[in-house]
Enzyme design. Structure first.
Site, PDB file in Angstrom:
ATOM      1  N   ASP A   2       4.431  -4.116   1.276  1.00 10.10           N
ATOM      2  CA  ASP A   2       3.161  -3.291   1.103  1.00 10.10           C
ATOM      3  C   ASP A   2       3.334  -2.627   2.427  1.00 10.10           C
ATOM      4  OD1 ASP A   2       0.942  -2.849  -0.490  1.00 10.10           O
ATOM      5  OD2 ASP A   2       0.347  -4.575   0.782  1.00 10.10           O
ATOM      6  N   ASP A   4      -0.867  -1.371   3.281  1.00  8.24           N
ATOM      7  CA  ASP A   4      -1.995  -1.866   4.235  1.00  8.24           C
ATOM      8  C   ASP A   4      -2.170  -3.339   3.332  1.00  8.24           C
ATOM      9  OD1 ASP A   4      -3.427   0.605   4.248  1.00  8.24           O
ATOM     10  OD2 ASP A   4      -3.467   1.547   2.299  1.00  8.24           O
ATOM     11  N   ASP A 198       0.296  -8.843   0.955  1.00  6.39           N
ATOM     12  CA  ASP A 198      -0.606  -9.248   1.642  1.00  6.39           C
ATOM     13  C   ASP A 198      -1.729 -10.103  -0.145  1.00  6.39           C
ATOM     14  OD1 ASP A 198      -0.986  -6.982   1.334  1.00  6.39           O
ATOM     15  OD2 ASP A 198      -3.435  -7.485   1.894  1.00  6.39           O
TER      16      ASP A 198
END
Length: 252
Positions: A2, A4, A198
């Site tokens: 990922d 961000d 995240d």
């Protein structure tokens, strides 16, 4: 991986992300940076990442807009769509030969925008009521900003669903379709690929369902406490990608 929450937070580099990517390059390890956000094109994202100190080529960036365009090109080549979104999504659809229109489109395609228009949402509702197929780039209900949360695609999709009774097909994470299209883009196999994210509810479950090992970093949304709320677990939890420097060839 990922983007961000893993490599950057808004427009700030997450410490160690540059060293992590540098080691992947030196090892010759192929990688793809994923984002559910459909606002920007890969070219725009590359420029944004360069400002943070990360040099990632366009071909190593895979957005939910690109995944959506790939899906639609396979489902209904050279179709028509009414789009609620920004250049990342409209460019991806133009590139596959789609015509963007509000006259009896094959699809209503909903993506991210920082300025959702009530008029555009109303048009989308009416077109879905008239029979347009409803597609959304991702189910994320909110997105981050420096001031706090912003309503995102999932929240606006819920509004349209409530008004029409029609559920969208979500293409982006956690749909494993996005993971598989990214794997194909770099010629990778799930058995030898790791997903780094995240968020338990998008990144980790998407990796899990696509047959990948998973790494959760704690520099974004999910925490060690919130992990315990889910019926599945990542293969490993680390504080950040900085902890993977020196062991990218064997992160487990």
């Amino acid at each position: 991986m990922d983007m961000d929450g893993v490599l950057v937070h808004e427009d700030a580099l997450i410490p160690g992300a540059d060293a992590f990517l540098g080691e992947l390059r030196s090892n010759g390890t192929p990688f793809m940076v994923l984002t559910n956000n459909s606002i920007r094109t890969p070219r725009d994202l590359r420029a944004r990442l360069l400002r943070t100190g990360l040099d990632i080529p366009e071909e190593s960036i895979w957005t939910s807009a690109l995944a959506t365009a790939t899906f639609l090109a396979n489902q209904r080549p050279e179709g028509t769509a009414y789009v609620v979104g920004e250049s990342g999504l409209t460019t991806a659809l133009h590139d596959i030969g789609y015509v963007l229109t509000d006259r009896d489109p094959d699809y209503v395609v909903l993506g991210e925008t920082r300025t959702y228009s009530f008029e555009a949402i109303t048009t989308a509702i009416r077109l879905v009521e008239r029979g347009a197929r409803f597609i959304a780039t991702n189910p994320d209900p909110t997105g981050p900003s420096l001031e706090g949360s912003l309503p995102a695609t999932g929240a606006v999709a819920a509004l349209i669903t409530r008004a029409t009774g029609r559920e969208p097909y979500f293409v982006g994470k956690p749909n494993a379709l996005m993971m598989r299209s990214a794997l194909r883009a770099i010629g990778a196999h799930s058995a030898s690929t790791v997903m780094i994210g995240d968020r338990m509810d998008t990144d980790i479950v998407a990796g899990l369902e696509a047959g990948l090992q998973t790494l959760l970093v704690l520099t974004g949304i999910s925490t060690r406490t919130s992990v315990e709320l889910y019926p599945y677990r990542p293969t490993r939890i680390v504080e950040s990608v900085a902890d993977l420097v020196g062991r990218t060839t064997n992160p487990f």
